[in-house]
Every structure is written in C-alpha cells, then in structure tokens.
Write a protein that holds these residues in place. Structure first.
Motif, PDB file in Angstrom:
ATOM      1  N   ASP A  28      21.529 -25.196  10.267  1.00 35.98           N
ATOM      2  CA  ASP A  28      21.686 -24.616   8.935  1.00 35.98           C
ATOM      3  C   ASP A  28      21.209 -23.168   8.932  1.00 35.98           C
ATOM      4  O   ASP A  28      20.004 -22.898   9.003  1.00 35.98           O
ATOM      5  CB  ASP A  28      20.890 -25.445   7.918  1.00 35.98           C
ATOM      6  CG  ASP A  28      21.138 -25.005   6.482  1.00 35.98           C
ATOM      7  OD1 ASP A  28      21.825 -23.988   6.283  1.00 35.98           O
ATOM      8  OD2 ASP A  28      20.644 -25.686   5.558  1.00 35.98           O
ATOM      9  N   ALA A  29      22.164 -22.244   8.869  1.00 37.18           N
ATOM     10  CA  ALA A  29      21.831 -20.815   8.813  1.00 37.18           C
ATOM     11  C   ALA A  29      22.541 -20.170   7.640  1.00 37.18           C
ATOM     12  O   ALA A  29      22.998 -19.023   7.701  1.00 37.18           O
ATOM     13  CB  ALA A  29      22.208 -20.125  10.114  1.00 37.18           C
ATOM     14  N   ARG A  30      22.631 -20.892   6.530  1.00 36.40           N
ATOM     15  CA  ARG A  30      23.308 -20.373   5.350  1.00 36.40           C
ATOM     16  C   ARG A  30      22.621 -19.107   4.837  1.00 36.40           C
ATOM     17  O   ARG A  30      21.418 -19.088   4.633  1.00 36.40           O
ATOM     18  CB  ARG A  30      23.330 -21.441   4.254  1.00 36.40           C
ATOM     19  CG  ARG A  30      24.277 -22.595   4.539  1.00 36.40           C
ATOM     20  CD  ARG A  30      24.165 -23.703   3.521  1.00 36.40           C
ATOM     21  NE  ARG A  30      22.879 -24.411   3.627  1.00 36.40           N
ATOM     22  CZ  ARG A  30      22.526 -25.437   2.874  1.00 36.40           C
ATOM     23  NH1 ARG A  30      23.343 -25.876   1.924  1.00 36.40           N
ATOM     24  NH2 ARG A  30      21.353 -26.029   3.043  1.00 36.40           N
ATOM     25  N   GLY A  31      23.423 -18.052   4.650  1.00 32.95           N
ATOM     26  CA  GLY A  31      22.899 -16.803   4.114  1.00 32.95           C
ATOM     27  C   GLY A  31      22.182 -15.931   5.125  1.00 32.95           C
ATOM     28  O   GLY A  31      21.617 -14.901   4.762  1.00 32.95           O
ATOM     29  N   ALA A  32      22.210 -16.313   6.405  1.00 33.92           N
ATOM     30  CA  ALA A  32      21.508 -15.532   7.424  1.00 33.92           C
ATOM     31  C   ALA A  32      22.212 -14.200   7.691  1.00 33.92           C
ATOM     32  O   ALA A  32      23.427 -14.073   7.508  1.00 33.92           O
ATOM     33  CB  ALA A  32      21.414 -16.328   8.721  1.00 33.92           C
TER      34      ALA A  32
END
Length: 234
Positions: A28-32
């Motif tokens: 999960d790297a949402r918005g990275a």
C-alpha cells in the motif's frame, strides 16, 4: 468471526512508503511521491498505487500486473514495462483513456493531460489550474465549478461539456472547440487568450447564461467576454 487489528506502533502511512519496503500480501503506497525515482526491479503486482506521483519515475523493470493506479499521475518521462499500458490503467497523464472517470474535486494542478480522452468524465470542482489539456477530448464532461486558471487548452474539444461556474481566467483557448458546450452559466473567461474568433458566438448565447453571477470570481460570462472584446478593440 475474527477481526484484524492494526498495531499503530508498526503502522506506516501509505504516502511515505518506498518500493524497497514492499511487504506482502498487498503493498500500500497510496498517495506516495515517487517522482523522478528509479524504482528498480520490484514486484508491484496488485499494489495500491492510486494517487501516487510517478512523474519522471522509472518502473520499466517492475511487475505492475493488477496494480491499482487510479489517479496516479504520470508524464512523458514516466517509464513502464513494454507490455503495460499506463494510459489505460486509470492513471492521469498524456494520452490517458479516462472516459466517464470520476474525478470530482481532484487536484490535477499542472498535470500534463495533452491528447487524453475524457469524454463524459466527472470533473466538477476539479482543480486543473496550469494543466496542459492541448488536443484533449472533453465532450460531455462535467466541468461545473472546475478551476482551469492558466490552463493550456489549445485545440481542446469541449463538445457538449457543462462549464457552469468554471474558472478559465488566464487560460489559453486557442483553437478550442467551444461552440457546442451545454452551458457557460457563470463561466469566467477573463484574461483568456485565443478566443478572438469565438467571442461573438459565445456572446450570442442566452442571457440566463451570460448574466449569471459567479460569486467566487465576482464576474459574469458576459462581463469577462466583453473585457476580452474591448481589449481586442483597444
């Protein structure tokens, strides 16, 4: 019935994740922010990468099968595997295929969307200030209350889009197709360029559209268009 608990002592915010921290089962790297980053060789299959900034990044050696790239931002410098179509992945960038996409209130400031297909897309309230929309198809799109300040809209096809209360101040609308737009009620065209040959056509629209007050820009479509006409005649 079992429930899963998150150990906050071990929790890392998705937007701070880096590919080397990839942990199964779902990364999960949402918005990275991975802009200008060489991602290397990583298995990102099924990874949550929505809203990730991938501008200038190199993912050409990654496995992106099944990755969620909705609203991830890419540009002409983004590299992906040869067999992967980032244009059809739900990501936002040049040539993106986003027909009917839900982008309401999205922050798309400065994004390169040239030659993209956004027919019927929901962009109400979206901030496209400074975005590049050259030769983009927006037929049937909902652009009500959208911000397009300083946007490049050269050759943009607006078709039957809804432009109520849209803020086009300072946008470049050279060769943009605005003849068939559904409504310009409260739309502000102040300081726009490239509208010379369309001014009379826009000023001939219904008074209900032309004289509707825009409380945000404190103007009307008529006032903004007439200011361009007066400037042309000066």
């Amino acid at each position: 019935m079992t429930s899963e608990f998150v150990d906050l002592r071990q929790w890392t915010a998705p937007e701070t994740k880096r590919p080397e921290n990839n942990q199964p089962p779902t990364f999960d790297a949402r918005g990275a922010n991975w802009s200008d980053l060489d991602i290397g060789e990583h298995d990102l299959s099924g990874a949550l990468l929505c809203r990730c900034d991938l501008r200038g990044s190199d993912l050409s050696r990654c496995n992106l099968n099944g990755a969620d790239l909705r609203l991830a931002i890419y540009d002409s410098g983004t590299r992906v595997p040869e067999n992967f179509s980032i244009q059809a992945s739900g990501a936002v960038g040049p040539g993106a295929k986003l027909n009917g996409a839900f982008l309401n209130n999205a922050d798309l400031r400065g994004v390169d969307l040239r030659r993209s297909i956004l027919m019927g897309a929901y962009l109400s309230g979206a901030d496209l200030s400074g975005a590049i929309l050259d030769e983009t198809s927006l037929a049937g799109a909902d652009l009500r209350n959208a911000k397009l300040r300083g946007a490049m809209c050269r050759g943009t096809r607006f078709g039957t889009s809804q432009l109520d209360m849209a803020d086009f101040r300072g946008a470049n609308l050279e060769n943009a197709a605005l003849e068939g737009v559904e409504s310009i009620k409260g739309t502000d065209f102040s300081l726009c360029t490239g509208l010379d040959h369309q001014l009379e056509n826009l000023l001939s629209r219904d008074a209900m559209e032309l004289d509707h007050w825009n409380p945000f820009t404190r103007s009307t479509a008529r006032k903004s268009l007439e200011s361009l006409k007066n400037e042309k005649m000066a």
